[in-house]
Design an enzyme around this catalytic site. Structure first.
Site, PDB file in Angstrom:
ATOM      1  N   VAL A 198       1.076  -3.765   3.949  1.00 19.29           N
ATOM      2  CA  VAL A 198       1.082  -5.347   4.702  1.00 19.29           C
ATOM      3  C   VAL A 198       2.351  -5.816   4.551  1.00 19.29           C
ATOM      4  O   VAL A 198       2.476  -7.163   4.824  1.00 19.29           O
ATOM      5  CB  VAL A 198      -0.300  -6.009   4.204  1.00 19.29           C
ATOM      6  N   SER A 242       0.576  -1.226  -0.055  1.00 24.79           N
ATOM      7  CA  SER A 242      -0.077   0.063   0.075  1.00 24.79           C
ATOM      8  C   SER A 242       0.836   1.280   0.029  1.00 24.79           C
ATOM      9  O   SER A 242       0.342   2.275  -0.168  1.00 24.79           O
ATOM     10  CB  SER A 242      -1.071  -0.264   1.143  1.00 24.79           C
ATOM     11  N   LYS A 258       0.570   3.282  -2.785  1.00 25.83           N
ATOM     12  CA  LYS A 258      -0.722   4.371  -3.080  1.00 25.83           C
ATOM     13  C   LYS A 258      -0.053   5.835  -3.116  1.00 25.83           C
ATOM     14  O   LYS A 258      -0.617   6.571  -3.768  1.00 25.83           O
ATOM     15  CB  LYS A 258      -1.843   4.013  -2.025  1.00 25.83           C
ATOM     16  N   TYR A 278      -4.938   3.442   7.787  1.00 21.69           N
ATOM     17  CA  TYR A 278      -6.301   2.730   7.865  1.00 21.69           C
ATOM     18  C   TYR A 278      -6.958   3.142   9.061  1.00 21.69           C
ATOM     19  O   TYR A 278      -6.748   4.647   9.623  1.00 21.69           O
ATOM     20  CB  TYR A 278      -6.058   1.247   7.758  1.00 21.69           C
ATOM     21  N   TYR A 310      -3.616  -2.416 -10.500  1.00 20.45           N
ATOM     22  CA  TYR A 310      -3.268  -2.201  -8.986  1.00 20.45           C
ATOM     23  C   TYR A 310      -2.615  -3.219  -8.404  1.00 20.45           C
ATOM     24  O   TYR A 310      -1.861  -2.941  -7.564  1.00 20.45           O
ATOM     25  CB  TYR A 310      -4.962  -2.244  -8.535  1.00 20.45           C
TER      26      TYR A 310
END
Lengths: 309, 309, 309, 309
Positions: B261, B64, B67, B243, B191
């Site tokens: 992760v 992530s 991103k 998150y 992605y």
């Protein structure tokens, strides 16, 4: 920083044509009477200089900004064990939402949504009658601001008491989950009075100066919290200080801050200054519309954003 | 800053006895094979000095963290109009939650939850075949890090493709709300490949250095984004980067950051340095357990928190 | 019951001036083309008499009504163990909501919301290729209705396949929770074909007659399910058969029933008759507007409500 | 129906070994004291015969079953306009959930969840002081049962008043949405007293007999509601009468019914009989465990299910 006054003046010039924008909070009858065509702003730097513009000396209802002072008191009383009673995460929902409480067993997401602030108030009350707890907060805020003239507006407190059904619902819901120790009406009595604290921009900026100055007020020499705790309160303000508009405020302004539906916003430039701005018209998520605009201008013109200059 | 190496060493000494804590991500089979007993950390300062400790040269799946790079690309392509497609508020829920999407008509809350990142990917793809979009990202990251050796781990990408049912659900749900322009399998193809970017701590810290340095990489001289945009990306990382653990990270660490992760965390000390840390064991909310601990130590020992020293 | 035809005629007279009310389902392109100005109704009594009015012989897409037949097949295959895969409670939300799935770990609330029907389809497929499962259903429905001319409309099935993003999301979400055994595209392939079953009112009323007649079709002598299972399927239709309009349907009509977005409604008067009504215009919750009105008239004029005469 | 007594006896024989199963409601202190080892059941047929078994003459707290009588009163007062204040759909959530209220602007889903019943009570109170409203309900229930000895247990009412925080929350929440006309404490005062109605199985079955008999009590000759209204109340009981266990009850029992946390269940076999059963141990969703089992046996052994024999 000789040009801070010039920056404030330039902001005032840019804001004036827009004064009156937004919508005064109408769910508290006493606040609905306020004239929206007002704007004031005060900066107090960590070296004790004060800069002001507009209606900086008119007292207003600080409402949710009081949650910062109550949080400070509660952390002083019970330390990090406070976090058994309330979380530290943004809520992803409106300031008065009850949905999250049910999904998460009566533990409010953070101390700056209403439910969380009510739990914090309950913590501060331990061992006190409601009247004493209100007195303690008032003394604390006067001490922080070094100003004995700060008062609580009883009419506003009463106005909220008569119409605050959602807050009564939140408190009873937490009580059902045993996350409230005192009788609901006592806790809300204190809560509505803390929200009714009446301060002007200068008093507010002075009262919160310790958060910009490693936990101590450089003007009075009073040590309020440790540097670490000051940082942490700032962090909570940045992530959770504007309800479901916190991300937006961080994106546009980049300073830790806390807003109230009375139209005030308190903000911190760590190591530099504390800022209070007031303009009663609110935007859609319930924060002062021009207050947020003014702070965005201030951050842009000073380079004070915590996210880079 | 001669003592930065000493601080890194002291952190390493404190972390070593705990190496292996946390739980390796197991929902992506290829990641489940990683040995959790690894820890690396790199600091790159804005004046170009590099400090490293432990397994800082071992490549890992940045997941992530990618991103952040895709968001940078998307803002470069469509500017602020990006925010019609995705919000800027913390989600108040898990990284892969679909509830919010239904309640808010297919507009993800922010670009750092999975749904938001998928929407951002869709924006970056405009006018590109999937393979080209992947190539563009890879070139961009190599350019940022000034390192042509960075690659994408196809095995990890394939592993996610075969098990990423929730991401397929999120993408189809957004498509149902017409918040996805390209075929779902194309968007997810890109992605999953971006998540499979394989970088070591040093490459990652270099690639993100522009966010600490007003939008330009001082080591290469490349201007990547404006200072304002750099601040704004940092703000998004601080409020939404971890998150439903973002508030906690701000509270304990006080630096904008983004976790993955794969066990990596990228963080920014604006005006000072970029930091990458990696340790595969995750905590309950899915962030690197020791990575977060190490960053908390770093912030405490350097005074780099954006919320005050 | 010589006057049943008279009752049907009186209903038709009352409905005719309103024909065209409601809104044809537009999210499935092929259904959006249907002329809303149609209305048909058929009653088949347990002693084998057939009464019809209007467009009772025009085939339409039965859509979600097929969920009743698939549920019957699934219960036949795995019996009560089916309820490990899907619940039996009304959902309190829209037919295609995904929120409940996330809150309840991928177990759909009942077999008549889309997610539940997809899980039921997955159960029916055990040991079958998709094509075989579709064939099995078609044979079953032809057997129930004693009519070999019933077909599946491939154009409708294809139309749904191309636009059914929410169903793809639901299926992948369940797969993520391991509540789907077969590949998503296989399950949805079968699901979209079952929804595309094309039947007229008379075929539909005959096919469901066993639910009115203790589990056996008195016209063919075929025993389909036990009396107990027939009662239970009726109970599920009454509590869950009309999505978030089930309570309203029970209140106004008082018969177990199942609606489809093609404008059909199938209903059961236990021990007396099965009824099929069709009119393509839908009300706000997605049920045939005039179909529901006609059934309310029928129940009022016959005294067939299960809740008293 | 000479064998109804034999059926009741056979049920009693089958239930006796299990008496004591389930868990007595413990959130109302006064109810927590009840001995769970009790079971009683009464059937009153529409031709006036009474059958009883076990502890059918011991009075218990009818709790939520009272919602049926209050709904009947409210419909009598304001007719179908009641449905502006409360919905008619199953809630898909627990009896005391507040989530739905927030998502649907303070309109409870149905009159049988707590929030809905509180709204119904508010409607019944129009023009009355709380004491008068309580008196009106008591007179109504005595009239229905033709039994002047029915009383309200003040200790239970007080017990709920002292601990009913969630109900206080629900009521204040609705008041915030202006869906409550009277002061919260007045409405809840009435609500807690109605829940504290103390009746035995025979009184309860008699009081509700009108719902089995087209709206009139055949034993007293009193006409209570129209046949249509009786059907509609039955429909509401079937779809919403057991909170989030309504679907399950319909599946297993197949009779309209309403349960209470005091361990009572009232059920209706339209056109045939009314039934009251009582056993204090509750199952996981808050309904009498053995009461539900006994009703399932009764429906199976009599063929009274509304869904077919």
């Amino acid at each position: 920083m000789a040009d801070l006054q010039a920056i404030l003046d330039s902001i005032y010039t840019d804001i004036l044509p827009r004064v009156g924008e937004g919508k005064v909070a109408d769910y508290i009858p006493e606040l609905a009477k306020i004239d929206p065509r007002q704007f004031g702003m005060t900066i107090v730097t960590v070296d004790g200089k004060v800069y002001r513009v507009g209606d900086a000396d008119i007292a207003f209802s600080i409402q949710s900004i009081s949650k910062v002072f109550m949080l400070t008191l509660a952390l002083g009383k019970v330390g990090e064990s406070l976090w058994k009673r309330v979380g530290r995460e943004p809520s992803g929902s409106a300031f008065n939402s009850i949905v999250q409480l049910e999904h998460e067993s009566g533990i409010p997401r953070n101390p700056f949504i209403n439910a969380g602030a009510i739990a914090v108030t309950d913590v501060v009350m331990a061992g006190h009658a409601p009247r004493e707890a209100i007195g303690e907060l008032l003394r604390f805020v006067r001490y922080l601001a070094d100003d004995e003239s700060i008062t609580i507006d009883d009419k506003v407190a009463r106005s909220e008491t008569q119409t605050g059904y959602r807050n009564v619902a939140l408190a009873n819901f937490m009580r059902a989950y045993r996350n409230l120790d005192h009788p609901v009406e006592h806790v809300l009595g204190v809560y509505f009075h803390q929200c009714a604290l009446s301060m002007n921009c200068e008093q507010l900026a002075r009262a919160g100066l310790f958060l910009a100055a490693r936990g101590s007020n450089p003007m009075t020499g009073h040590s309020v919290v440790s540097p670490k705790r000051a940082r942490r309160i700032n962090a909570l303000m940045l992530t959770c200080g504007h309800y479901d508009g916190s991300g937006d405020f961080a994106y546009h302004v980049g300073l830790p801050g806390k807003s109230g539906v009375g139209g005030g916003i308190f903000a911190v430039a760590p190591g530099i200054a504390s800022i209070a701005v007031w303009s009663p018209g609110l935007n859609k998520v319930g924060n002062s519309q021009l207050g947020a605009v003014a702070l965005e201008m201030l951050a842009a013109r000073t380079g004070w954003s915590v996210f880079g200059d």
